[in-house]
Design an enzyme around this catalytic site. Structure first.
Site, PDB file in Angstrom:
ATOM      1  N   GLU A  21       0.836  -1.205   0.000  1.00  0.00           N
ATOM      2  CA  GLU A  21       0.000   0.000   0.000  1.00  0.00           C
ATOM      3  C   GLU A  21       0.869   1.252   0.000  1.00  0.00           C
ATOM      4  O   GLU A  21       0.568   2.242  -0.658  1.00  0.00           O
ATOM      5  CB  GLU A  21      -0.923   0.003   1.224  1.00  0.00           C
ATOM      6  CG  GLU A  21      -2.010  -1.042   1.148  1.00  0.00           C
ATOM      7  CD  GLU A  21      -2.684  -1.248   2.488  1.00  0.00           C
ATOM      8  OE1 GLU A  21      -2.061  -1.838   3.383  1.00  0.00           O
ATOM      9  OE2 GLU A  21      -3.823  -0.800   2.635  1.00  0.00           O
ATOM     10  N   TYR A  22       1.953   1.184   0.760  1.00  0.00           N
ATOM     11  CA  TYR A  22       2.881   2.306   0.789  1.00  0.00           C
ATOM     12  C   TYR A  22       3.428   2.557  -0.619  1.00  0.00           C
ATOM     13  O   TYR A  22       3.458   3.690  -1.107  1.00  0.00           O
ATOM     14  CB  TYR A  22       4.020   2.020   1.771  1.00  0.00           C
ATOM     15  CG  TYR A  22       5.038   3.123   1.796  1.00  0.00           C
ATOM     16  CD1 TYR A  22       6.093   3.127   0.891  1.00  0.00           C
ATOM     17  CD2 TYR A  22       4.925   4.185   2.674  1.00  0.00           C
ATOM     18  CE1 TYR A  22       7.013   4.151   0.861  1.00  0.00           C
ATOM     19  CE2 TYR A  22       5.836   5.219   2.660  1.00  0.00           C
ATOM     20  CZ  TYR A  22       6.875   5.194   1.749  1.00  0.00           C
ATOM     21  OH  TYR A  22       7.769   6.218   1.724  1.00  0.00           O
ATOM     22  N   ASP A  23       3.851   1.476  -1.259  1.00  0.00           N
ATOM     23  CA  ASP A  23       4.404   1.616  -2.611  1.00  0.00           C
ATOM     24  C   ASP A  23       3.386   2.224  -3.567  1.00  0.00           C
ATOM     25  O   ASP A  23       3.727   3.005  -4.445  1.00  0.00           O
ATOM     26  CB  ASP A  23       4.858   0.253  -3.149  1.00  0.00           C
ATOM     27  CG  ASP A  23       6.090  -0.244  -2.407  1.00  0.00           C
ATOM     28  OD1 ASP A  23       6.781   0.599  -1.796  1.00  0.00           O
ATOM     29  OD2 ASP A  23       6.351  -1.461  -2.431  1.00  0.00           O
TER      30      ASP A  23
ATOM     31  N   SER B 216      41.125   0.709  14.153  1.00  0.00           N
ATOM     32  CA  SER B 216      40.468  -0.416  14.793  1.00  0.00           C
ATOM     33  C   SER B 216      40.578  -0.234  16.299  1.00  0.00           C
ATOM     34  O   SER B 216      41.073   0.803  16.767  1.00  0.00           O
ATOM     35  CB  SER B 216      41.220  -1.659  14.360  1.00  0.00           C
ATOM     36  OG  SER B 216      40.351  -2.680  14.147  1.00  0.00           O
TER      37      SER B 216
ATOM     38  N   LYS C 284      29.714  -2.232  22.889  1.00  0.00           N
ATOM     39  CA  LYS C 284      30.281  -2.324  21.548  1.00  0.00           C
ATOM     40  C   LYS C 284      29.216  -2.960  20.662  1.00  0.00           C
ATOM     41  O   LYS C 284      29.061  -4.182  20.642  1.00  0.00           O
ATOM     42  CB  LYS C 284      31.558  -3.155  21.569  1.00  0.00           C
ATOM     43  CG  LYS C 284      32.296  -3.190  20.254  1.00  0.00           C
ATOM     44  CD  LYS C 284      33.683  -3.790  20.461  1.00  0.00           C
ATOM     45  CE  LYS C 284      34.502  -3.832  19.192  1.00  0.00           C
ATOM     46  NZ  LYS C 284      33.867  -4.516  18.071  1.00  0.00           N
TER      47      LYS C 284
ATOM     48  N   ARG D  20      33.631   2.215   6.640  1.00  0.00           N
ATOM     49  CA  ARG D  20      34.997   2.242   7.129  1.00  0.00           C
ATOM     50  C   ARG D  20      35.973   1.800   6.036  1.00  0.00           C
ATOM     51  O   ARG D  20      37.071   2.350   5.917  1.00  0.00           O
ATOM     52  CB  ARG D  20      35.099   1.310   8.332  1.00  0.00           C
ATOM     53  CG  ARG D  20      36.484   1.194   8.878  1.00  0.00           C
ATOM     54  CD  ARG D  20      36.458   0.472  10.213  1.00  0.00           C
ATOM     55  NE  ARG D  20      37.800   0.383  10.744  1.00  0.00           N
ATOM     56  CZ  ARG D  20      38.660  -0.579  10.423  1.00  0.00           C
ATOM     57  NH1 ARG D  20      38.297  -1.524   9.596  1.00  0.00           N
ATOM     58  NH2 ARG D  20      39.868  -0.586  10.934  1.00  0.00           N
TER      59      ARG D  20
ATOM     60  N   GLU E  10      27.984   3.648  14.853  1.00  0.00           N
ATOM     61  CA  GLU E  10      27.738   2.270  14.450  1.00  0.00           C
ATOM     62  C   GLU E  10      26.304   2.161  13.933  1.00  0.00           C
ATOM     63  O   GLU E  10      25.360   2.491  14.638  1.00  0.00           O
ATOM     64  CB  GLU E  10      27.936   1.356  15.665  1.00  0.00           C
ATOM     65  CG  GLU E  10      28.059  -0.101  15.338  1.00  0.00           C
ATOM     66  CD  GLU E  10      29.475  -0.502  14.881  1.00  0.00           C
ATOM     67  OE1 GLU E  10      30.345   0.398  14.733  1.00  0.00           O
ATOM     68  OE2 GLU E  10      29.694  -1.702  14.668  1.00  0.00           O
TER      69      GLU E  10
ATOM     70  N   CYS F 147       3.598 -39.389   1.712  1.00  0.00           N
ATOM     71  CA  CYS F 147       4.959 -39.438   2.270  1.00  0.00           C
ATOM     72  C   CYS F 147       4.893 -39.587   3.788  1.00  0.00           C
ATOM     73  O   CYS F 147       4.310 -38.750   4.477  1.00  0.00           O
ATOM     74  CB  CYS F 147       5.714 -38.169   1.901  1.00  0.00           C
ATOM     75  SG  CYS F 147       7.328 -38.051   2.697  1.00  0.00           S
TER      76      CYS F 147
HETATM   77  S1  IVH Z   1      35.341   3.586  19.160  1.00  0.00           S
HETATM   78  C1  IVH Z   1      39.275   4.907  17.375  1.00  0.00           C
HETATM   79  N1  IVH Z   1      33.030   2.922  20.222  1.00  0.00           N
HETATM   80  O1  IVH Z   1      34.007  -1.459  16.884  1.00  0.00           O
HETATM   81  C2  IVH Z   1      38.140   4.319  18.127  1.00  0.00           C
HETATM   82  N2  IVH Z   1      33.790   1.672  18.351  1.00  0.00           N
HETATM   83  O2  IVH Z   1      36.853  -2.829  16.369  1.00  0.00           O
HETATM   84  C3  IVH Z   1      37.163   3.756  17.216  1.00  0.00           C
HETATM   85  N3  IVH Z   1      32.233  -0.066  17.614  1.00  0.00           N
HETATM   86  O3  IVH Z   1      34.971  -0.455  13.772  1.00  0.00           O
HETATM   87  C4  IVH Z   1      36.132   2.925  17.762  1.00  0.00           C
HETATM   88  N4  IVH Z   1      30.684   0.334  19.116  1.00  0.00           N
HETATM   89  O4  IVH Z   1      32.680   0.272  14.336  1.00  0.00           O
HETATM   90  C5  IVH Z   1      33.940   2.647  19.269  1.00  0.00           C
HETATM   91  N5  IVH Z   1      31.003   2.499  21.247  1.00  0.00           N
HETATM   92  C6  IVH Z   1      31.910   2.226  20.297  1.00  0.00           C
HETATM   93  C7  IVH Z   1      31.695   1.192  19.344  1.00  0.00           C
HETATM   94  C8  IVH Z   1      32.678   0.941  18.386  1.00  0.00           C
HETATM   95  C9  IVH Z   1      31.022  -0.418  18.081  1.00  0.00           C
HETATM   96  C10 IVH Z   1      32.916  -0.711  16.451  1.00  0.00           C
HETATM   97  C11 IVH Z   1      33.474   0.287  15.495  1.00  0.00           C
HETATM   98  C12 IVH Z   1      34.832  -0.218  15.118  1.00  0.00           C
HETATM   99  C13 IVH Z   1      34.964  -1.490  15.864  1.00  0.00           C
HETATM  100  C14 IVH Z   1      36.351  -1.576  16.442  1.00  0.00           C
END
Ligand code: IVH
Length: 661
Positions: A27-29, A74, A106, A127, A165, A422
């Site tokens: 419907e949206y479409d 990283s 994280k 990234r 993220e 079956c």
């Molecule tokens: S800080 C230079 N904070 O984890 C510092 N990273 O292995 C950069 N990630 O590629 C990272 N949650 O995409 C940071 N609260 C958070 C995060 C976070 C997820 C991911 C990030 C990075 C990877 C690092």
């Protein structure tokens, strides 16, 4: 056109911001199509703010490569508190005064960098290899929690780069996979892959349909920002309109940071997103600068990873299982392996295309992952450990159970056994019919079902009601007493009511919930069977795909015969109607969170629905009550935030029994 623009805008907000769409995608479409049609006809009336302009429809070419302002490094990662202490010692060596800390979940998604000029989003990139990423601006613009324009002081900065993220919330991921399954498309492996795949779509309208979100976690470049600490920078991001993770914490002592990390670990399965650890950061930005970075990671932050939920093991063999409607599902039999505290012996390989895509073969070493309570799956084959002479898996041309023909209908993902007799299909149908959410027949286990089918005692579900204790008593390993018990249990199931019969029939797309909706609407099988597709589709919660499936089921002569036999065996085909005075909760909506002790979750839902209430999965302003059991989850927080009344189990039971004011 103005009305269409307003409508589409409203549905966008419902879909993205509130995750409570009121209309189907189709419907949206249709609305969007109509607007585009009018805009093509009257180009003078196209407005810059039109939804059709916000989301460019034309597919983008391959992504352009962009160099990041500063390398996207990283994180150094460790798995124990002792290693974090060692990290702290290194930090202390590099600083004259002791640092404070920020702890952040994280989130397991994909890192992106957003560039703003004078408050306006001008570029968003993945990234990539850390130095050069892909320009995915058009896709990122479709994510509601990424601000297109910044508010407040950050909006005045000449240039600002923010990192964060992008992730897909678990509930949204589960919903997306259900939708994909309905369309016969293979499921996505996990929320992280789903998020990454969605961001890298060539067509932004696809990304736009994917429920994505972003938490901002770093200001990576902001001349003139003037924040002294990371914590303040996060607050500035929030004030500018970014979403920051509400579970971020600031602590003075590293010990408190570690304690908080431990707490998050225990909550891991209840978070609304996947998190694979915490990131612990030095708070003070000058101190961060002093510590600097290696070529790989900053020296001021560390990731403390939660225990892995992946493991590698060997596939002994690939079997094909036959489902209740004949769908053939390949299953890998594994060398048993522990993943996240559970021993895994089997893992579904879903369908032919999935096997081909991953090229999974018997004898392969594979990486298995299990996230939260999600079922395990094969992430990938470790091809370097593939035994010599292995061959690609080939789908059997005949059903492994009945040797009957199999076919894969064009446009469908699954092979099916088309044999109507079956035994494997029959066993699955009986098992499903007897299962707890359906007819709930006790004492009818797999071994019993196997005997009934193999001896020809049950050729369809109705035959169950004709079994005699005398005949059952003569079966292998089956005494007279257990025969009596089973016959009684089967007999008891006659009065379960229409909703459970419908659940038990295994109609495609009809589970417990839809079965209850249908039973509540029609009350009797004959009325339901006579309903048109249009009428069925108009029932809230049903929709066209389910309506077609139900209608097709009742159009089938074989199915009608089976239903007649069930009715003739004395199985009730009516839903016990609760008198309207008894439907005290008509129009009320409930949400359940946490474990109830006095009754199962299913029983609570059934009870509420019988009383006319709706039970929904998430809390919103329109929720009337949240029932709070033991170890409640996020829904309790949501209730508090939105001011929705909560009920303890005791209060809930009193209310249901009509004892509360
Ligand atoms: S800080 C230079 N904070 O984890 C510092 N990273 O292995 C950069 N990630 O590629 C990272 N949650 O995409 C940071 N609260 C958070 C995060 C976070 C997820 C991911 C990030 C990075 C990877 C690092």
């Amino acid at each position: 056109m103005a009305r269409l623009r307003a409508d589409i805008g409203r549905h966008d907000r419902l879909y993205y911001e509130r995750a409570r769409p009121e209309i189907s995608d189709a419907e949206y479409d249709a609305l969007a199509r109509e607007l585009r049609r009018l805009e093509a006809k009257f180009p003078d009336l196209v407005r810059p703010g039109s939804p059709t302009q916000r989301v460019a429809g034309a597919p983008a070419g391959p992504f352009e490569r962009v160099e990041h302002r500063a390398a996207m490094l990283s994180l150094d990662s460790v798995t124990s508190a002792a290693e974090v202490r060692a990290f702290e010692r290194n930090v202390r060596r590099g600083l004259p005064v002791a640092p404070g800390w920020v702890v952040e979940p994280k989130v397991d998604g994909l890192g992106i960098a957003l560039l703003y000029r004078r408050g306006r989003l001008v570029r968003g990139a993945t990234r990539g290899d850390g130095r050069v990423g892909e320009d995915v601006t058009r896709n990122l613009r479709t994510i509601p929690s990424i601000p297109k324009m910044l508010r407040g002081p950050l909006g005045n900065l000449e240039e600002l780069e923010v990192r964060g993220e992008v992730f897909m919330p678990r509930a949204a991921f589960a919903r997306l996979n259900r939708e994909l399954a309905e369309r016969g498309e293979p499921p996505l492996a996990n929320p992280r892959n789903a998020a990454a795949g969605s961001v890298r779509q060539k067509d932004p309208t696809v990304t736009r349909r994917r429920p994505l979100a972003m938490f901002a976690y770093q200001v990576s470049h902001a001349p003139g920002l003037g924040a002294a600490s990371h914590w303040r920078a996060l607050a500035a991001l929030a004030a500018a309109g970014f979403a920051t993770n509400p579970r971020n914490r600031r602590t003075h002592q590293l010990g408190d940071a570690l304690a908080y990390a431990e707490k998050l670990k225990t909550q891991r399965d209840r978070l609304e997103y996947d998190a694979d650890g915490v990131v612990i950061k030095v708070d003070d930005l000058d101190q961060q600068g002093r510590l600097g970075a290696t070529g790989h990671h900053p020296r001021w932050a560390i990731a403390l990873k939660f225990p892995a939920r992946q493991a590698t093991t060997v596939i002994r063999d690939i079997d094909v299982q036959v489902g209740k409607s004949g769908v053939l599902t390949p299953v890998a039999r594994l060398e048993p392996v522990e993943v996240g505290g559970v021993v895994i012996r089997n893992v579904s390989l879903h369908n032919e295309d999935e096997i081909r895509r991953k090229d999974v073969r018997a004898g392969d070493t594979v990486l298995i992952e299990r996230v939260g309570d999600v079922i395990p799956y094969v992430v990938q084959v470790v091809t370097s450990r593939r035994p010599r002479g292995s061959r690609p898996f080939r789908f059997p041309g005949r059903c492994p159970a009945c040797r009957g023909l199999t076919l894969r209908p064009p446009g469908e993902a699954y092979w099916r056994c088309v044999g109507s007799a079956c035994p494997a299909q029959l066993k699955e149908r009986l098992r499903h019919f007897a299962s707890r959410p359906a007819m709930n027949i006790e004492h009818l286990g797999d071994a019993m079902i196997a005997q009934l089918v193999e001896r020809g005692l049950a050729r369809d579900v109705a035959d169950l009601y004709r079994l005699s204790a005398a005949r059952l008593g003569r079966l292998e390993g089956f005494g007279r007493k257990s025969a009596d018990n089973l016959v009684r249990a089967i007999s008891l199931s006659r009065r379960r009511g229409l909703a459970r019969v419908l659940t038990g029939l295994g109609i495609r797309l009809v589970g417990t919930h839809v079965a209850r909706l249908l039973a509540a609407r029609y009350g009797r099988l004959d009325r339901l069977a006579a309903a048109s597709v249009g009428e069925l589709a108009a029932i809230p919660g049903v929709g066209p795909a389910i309506a077609r499936s139900v209608s097709r089921f009742f159009a089938d002569g074989g199915n009608r015969g089976a239903l007649r036999r069930l009715a003739a065996a004395g199985v009730s085909m009516a839903e016990p109607r609760t008198a309207s005075a008894g439907r005290r909760f008509a129009g009320k909506s409930f949400v359940l969170t946490g474990a109830l002790t006095g009754l199962t979750r299913d029983a609570a839902i059934e009870l509420l629905e019988r009383l006319g209430a709706r039970v929904t999965a998430s809390v919103s302003r329109t929720t009337d009550y949240v029932v709070v059991g033991e170890r409640p989850g996020e829904k309790l927080d949501a209730a508090k935030r939105l001011g929705v009344p909560t009920l303890a189990e005791r209060e809930f039971l009193a209310l249901v029994r009509g004892r509360a004011a």
